[in-house]
Design a protein around this motif. Structure first.
Motif, short mmCIF file in Angstrom:
data_model
loop_
_atom_site.label_atom_id
_atom_site.label_comp_id
_atom_site.label_asym_id
_atom_site.label_seq_id
_atom_site.Cartn_x
_atom_site.Cartn_y
_atom_site.Cartn_z
N LEU A 1 -16.72 -7.79 -26.17
CA LEU A 1 -15.67 -7.66 -25.17
C LEU A 1 -15.98 -8.47 -23.92
O LEU A 1 -15.10 -8.82 -23.16
N VAL A 2 -17.27 -8.73 -23.71
CA VAL A 2 -17.69 -9.57 -22.58
C VAL A 2 -18.65 -10.62 -23.10
O VAL A 2 -19.27 -10.46 -24.15
N SER B 1 -13.83 3.88 -15.67
CA SER B 1 -12.86 3.84 -16.76
C SER B 1 -13.44 3.16 -17.99
O SER B 1 -13.26 3.61 -19.13
N ALA B 2 -14.17 2.07 -17.76
CA ALA B 2 -14.80 1.34 -18.87
C ALA B 2 -15.86 2.22 -19.55
O ALA B 2 -15.96 2.25 -20.78
N ILE B 3 -16.64 2.92 -18.75
CA ILE B 3 -17.67 3.81 -19.30
C ILE B 3 -17.02 4.88 -20.19
O ILE B 3 -17.49 5.17 -21.29
N HIS B 4 -15.90 5.45 -19.72
CA HIS B 4 -15.20 6.48 -20.48
C HIS B 4 -14.66 5.93 -21.79
O HIS B 4 -14.84 6.54 -22.86
N LEU C 1 -22.74 -1.81 -24.88
CA LEU C 1 -21.71 -1.59 -25.90
C LEU C 1 -20.63 -2.66 -25.83
O LEU C 1 -20.17 -3.16 -26.86
N ALA C 2 -20.25 -3.03 -24.61
CA ALA C 2 -19.22 -4.07 -24.45
C ALA C 2 -19.68 -5.39 -25.05
O ALA C 2 -18.91 -6.12 -25.66
N VAL C 3 -20.96 -5.70 -24.88
CA VAL C 3 -21.50 -6.92 -25.45
C VAL C 3 -21.53 -6.84 -26.98
O VAL C 3 -21.16 -7.80 -27.66
N ARG D 1 -13.03 0.36 -32.49
CA ARG D 1 -13.26 -0.71 -31.52
C ARG D 1 -12.53 -0.36 -30.22
O ARG D 1 -11.30 -0.39 -30.17
N PRO D 2 -13.26 -0.01 -29.16
CA PRO D 2 -12.62 0.38 -27.90
C PRO D 2 -11.80 -0.76 -27.31
O PRO D 2 -12.13 -1.93 -27.48
N VAL D 3 -10.73 -0.40 -26.64
CA VAL D 3 -9.86 -1.38 -26.00
C VAL D 3 -10.00 -1.26 -24.49
O VAL D 3 -9.72 -0.21 -23.91
#
Length: 207
Positions: free
Chosen positions: A206-207, A184-187, A200-202, A144-146
């Motif tokens: 995360l959003v 930065s978020a893309i990375h 992916l964030a959705v 899970r990305p932070v």
């Protein structure tokens, strides 16, 4: 890769290195018949080479402890007989004193072992790193990305259909800063582009 999942990864690794003067090794996602999905090893290279060449892992009492126990302890408190003399050999490479943390998440084992040459780790030091590592384990195992709030704010703007200039105005930052946070978020998300990052964030909520 692993820095995508651990908050303030660089800072945390620097803090760990400040007390683990002889290095550390941490692994995430060990299955019954598989190697760890993610490993970070800062032990002396000569010790690591000897350890791997001689298959010490199968003889190491620290490994035997961490594969069967959840919690934290000093190496010196492990009561499994070190009949193969792994610890004295490690001590010749500066790994004289150490501690180990082990946790299990989704049937997969995670561990952190850290060492120094001059003294035992204090109860407080072990407790602090047990708490931190225990918080990291589910993040890494579940991959899970932070993202930080600044990056999430930019993604929210993209989700709402705003352009870079509109996001910059809403957040009172410059357009280059918007682009930097988006990048930065893309990375961190391992995305191909901003659209993929938003998807992916959705999915990660995360959003």
């Amino acid at each position: 890769m692993i820095e995508r999942f651990i908050p303030a990864y660089v800072t945390e690794i620097e803090k760990l290195s400040e007390i683990a003067l002889s290095g550390f090794i941490m692994g995430f996602g060990i299955g019954m018949s598989s190697k760890a999905d993610h490993v970070v090893n800062t032990y002396p290279a000569k010790w690591t080479e000897m350890y791997e060449e001689n298959d010490f892992m199968f003889l190491d009492t620290v490994v035997q402890w961490l594969m069967t126990t959840s919690g934290a302890t000093r190496w010196s408190s492990i009561r499994i007989p070190d009949v193969h003399g792994i610890r004295p050999r490690a001590a010749t490479h500066g790994l004289r004193y150490g501690a180990v943390v082990s946790q299990k998440v989704l049937r997969r084992r995670c561990f952190l072992a850290f060492s120094r040459n001059d003294r035992e780790f204090t109860d407080e030091e072990i407790s602090v790193w047990e708490a931190k590592f225990s918080a990291w384990c589910p993040l890494v195992v579940e991959e899970r990305p932070v993202l930080n709030e600044r990056e999430i704010d930019v993604l929210r703007g993209l989700r709402d259909g705003l352009g870079h200039a509109e996001i910059a105005k809403a957040l009172s930052i410059s357009v280059p800063t918007v682009r930097q946070r988006q990048g930065s978020a893309i990375h961190k998300l391992g995305a191909k582009n901003s659209h993929n990052a938003l998807s992916l964030a959705v999915s990660y909520q995360l959003v």
